[in-house]
Motif scaffolding. Structure first.
Motif, PDB file in Angstrom:
ATOM      1  N   ARG A  62      38.380  36.473  31.953  1.00 14.86           N
ATOM      2  CA  ARG A  62      37.184  35.856  31.384  1.00 14.86           C
ATOM      3  C   ARG A  62      35.988  36.167  32.275  1.00 14.86           C
ATOM      4  O   ARG A  62      36.130  36.629  33.403  1.00 14.86           O
TER       5      ARG A  62
ATOM      6  N   ALA B  28      32.496  31.552  32.870  1.00 10.94           N
ATOM      7  CA  ALA B  28      33.606  30.813  32.257  1.00 10.94           C
ATOM      8  C   ALA B  28      34.639  30.410  33.314  1.00 10.94           C
ATOM      9  O   ALA B  28      35.206  29.310  33.260  1.00 10.94           O
ATOM     10  N   ARG B  29      34.890  31.290  34.284  1.00 11.87           N
ATOM     11  CA  ARG B  29      35.834  30.958  35.344  1.00 11.87           C
ATOM     12  C   ARG B  29      35.272  29.904  36.296  1.00 11.87           C
ATOM     13  O   ARG B  29      36.010  29.102  36.863  1.00 11.87           O
TER      14      ARG B  29
ATOM     15  N   GLU C 253      33.039  27.434  35.568  1.00  8.47           N
ATOM     16  CA  GLU C 253      32.764  26.110  35.003  1.00  8.47           C
ATOM     17  C   GLU C 253      33.809  25.058  35.364  1.00  8.47           C
ATOM     18  O   GLU C 253      33.445  23.940  35.749  1.00  8.47           O
TER      19      GLU C 253
END
Length: 476
Positions: A402, A406-407, A409
């Motif tokens: 990803r 995204a990683r 968050e």
């Protein structure tokens, strides 16, 4: 006039007058300012230096700011500029630089000679602050002026009047309308970043700065987050100089420096007020400087430690750094009670051999349970490189499927819950954290430190928590 030239002239005059000679070895050591020179001399060398100067030169030394000033901070830059912004920590000499710049603009060669400017605006946040700091302060205009050039304070008119007729009037930034009407050929604005009506006051000042061939202004301020300051620094005709508090250590109490460094060193407030750094939160950032300041903690006794590595994509002298983060976790109780701790940012620039050696060294130093390395770019070569240094190092390869945001968050969410702490100050890492948004990284270069942190916290908390919540049943 440069310090070296002044001393050389005095050396020649000294010989002609039959006084002691300024030692040539001292002249060779003059590189920056007189204060730098004096700090490097032995007592007998200082005495020899002063003996070689004329009585007038000795009396004049305290008022020759050019030879005392902090180079690159307190002297106006050369070139075609409209605004000079002087940033600095508390006690870094900003006020003295502002006062001396005003002197340089209004004074002529002799006390009665006309200078470059005749009408100066002095703007503080309030009238009281302008008067007490800019005019009467220990580093203000009156204290910085020699007796024969010292201006007279006219309290009823809130102004200074020099022997040559130049005038400097004080104004309050809290009353922008007071700047509507007067006109100036120079201005000094103090602590602009904390003006409550900063934009309005600044705009009114610009309309009034219209006398002379090339009106200029100086701004002295601690760099608190401010849209006005950010816009001003982005202006093409603005130049800036800066210095931390300890650059002016010779004029500050040792106990003050020791105390504030111990209490605020590494914190957001310390970086702003002592280092003179501009720290601004990015809109939509997953982390904030204020939140990271609240995440400080003492070094714990972790149950597990990992060293996470984010190798650079490219090599060579201009390659990104290799992110290397050491972190630990305490796993007593349920996953919601676990706490992670960032122990060290060991990121480094260099060849693959350099960063691989650094990572293995940290595994050994901390007794880490595992070395975690992202292999999207290097694949099996990363593991081969690590094992060439230590074949037995516990190793886990991770591959990003990803995007970075995204990683990041889920890790940022753990920070918000107060479940990740920093055992120290990690300025470069924290700068990267505070420029990572949901849309991606907005800082410069690659967020190598941030990526390594995300892999470390993921390995310590997120993956084990998922296994804890969804245990697998092994078939026999």
């Amino acid at each position: 006039m440069a310090l070296r030239q002044i001393l050389q002239n005095e050396a020649m005059n000294s010989v002609a007058a039959g006084r002691g000679r300024v030692p040539s070895t001292l002249l060779q050591r003059v590189e920056k300012s007189l204060s730098d020179l004096l700090r490097s001399l032995k007592p007998e060398e200082v005495e020899a230096l002063l003996d070689g100067l004329s009585p007038n030169a000795v009396l004049g030394l305290p008022w020759l700011f050019d030879i005392w000033a902090l180079q690159g901070h307190q002297l106006a830059p050369e070139g075609d500029w409209k605004t000079w912004v002087i940033l600095g920590g508390r006690g870094a000499g900003k006020t003295r630089a502002g006062a001396e710049w005003v002197r340089s603009q209004v004074e002529g060669a002799m006390p009665w000679d006309v200078g470059r400017c005749r009408r100066v605006a002095l703007i503080g946040e309030t009238i009281e602050q302008a008067r007490e700091v800019m005019v009467f302060g220990d580093s203000g205009i009156l204290a910085s002026s020699p007796p024969d050039r010292r201006p007279k304070w006219e309290a009823s008119r809130k102004r200074l009047v020099w022997p040559n007729g130049a005038v400097a009037e004080i104004y309050s930034a809290s009353n922008p309308e007071s700047l509507r009407g007067p006109q100036f050929d120079a201005a000094w604005s103090d602590e602009l970043a904390k003006w409550k009506q900063g934009q309005d006051a600044w705009d009114m000042l610009q309309f009034g700065l219209r006398l002379g061939e090339e009106p200029r202004q100086v701004v002295t301020t601690t760099p608190r987050p401010s849209r006005l300051l950010a816009d001003l620094l982005a202006d093409a005709r603005t130049v800036r100089t800066s210095a931390p508090t300890d650059a002016n250590a010779a004029n500050l109490a040792d106990s003050f420096l020791d105390y504030v460094s111990a209490k605020y060193g590494g914190t957001r407030l310390g970086r702003q007020e002592l280092q003179g750094e501009i720290l601004t939160d990015v809109d939509g950032a997953l982390w904030s400087f204020e939140g990271l300041d609240k995440a400080r903690a003492e070094v714990p006794q972790p149950d597990r430690i990992v060293v996470a590595v984010d190798p650079p994509v490219t090599g060579g002298p201009k390659a990104d750094e290799c992110g290397i983060i050491v972190a630990g976790v305490q796993t007593q109780g349920a996953p919601q009670d676990w706490r992670a701790f960032v122990l060290e940012d060991a990121s480094v620039s260099g060849s693959p051999q350099v960063w691989a050696q650094r990572a293995v060294d940290k595994v050994r130093e901390y007794g880490a349970d595992r070395l975690v390395a992202e292999v999207n770019q290097g694949g099996e070569l990363v593991e081969s490189l690590v094992r060439s240094i230590d074949p037995l190092v516990p190793y886990r390869a991770v591959r990003a499927s990803r995007g970075k945001a995204a990683r990041a968050e889920p890790v940022a969410a753990l920070y918000e819950q107060g479940r990740v702490k920093h055992c120290g100050s990690f300025a470069e890492l924290e700068d990267q954290l505070c420029t990572m948004t949901v849309s991606g990284f907005t800082g410069k270069g690659s967020p190598d430190r941030l990526d390594a942190l995300v892999w470390a916290i993921t390995d310590l908390m997120i993956v084990p928590a998922l296994m804890f919540q969804r245990p697998r049943v092994r078939r026999l």
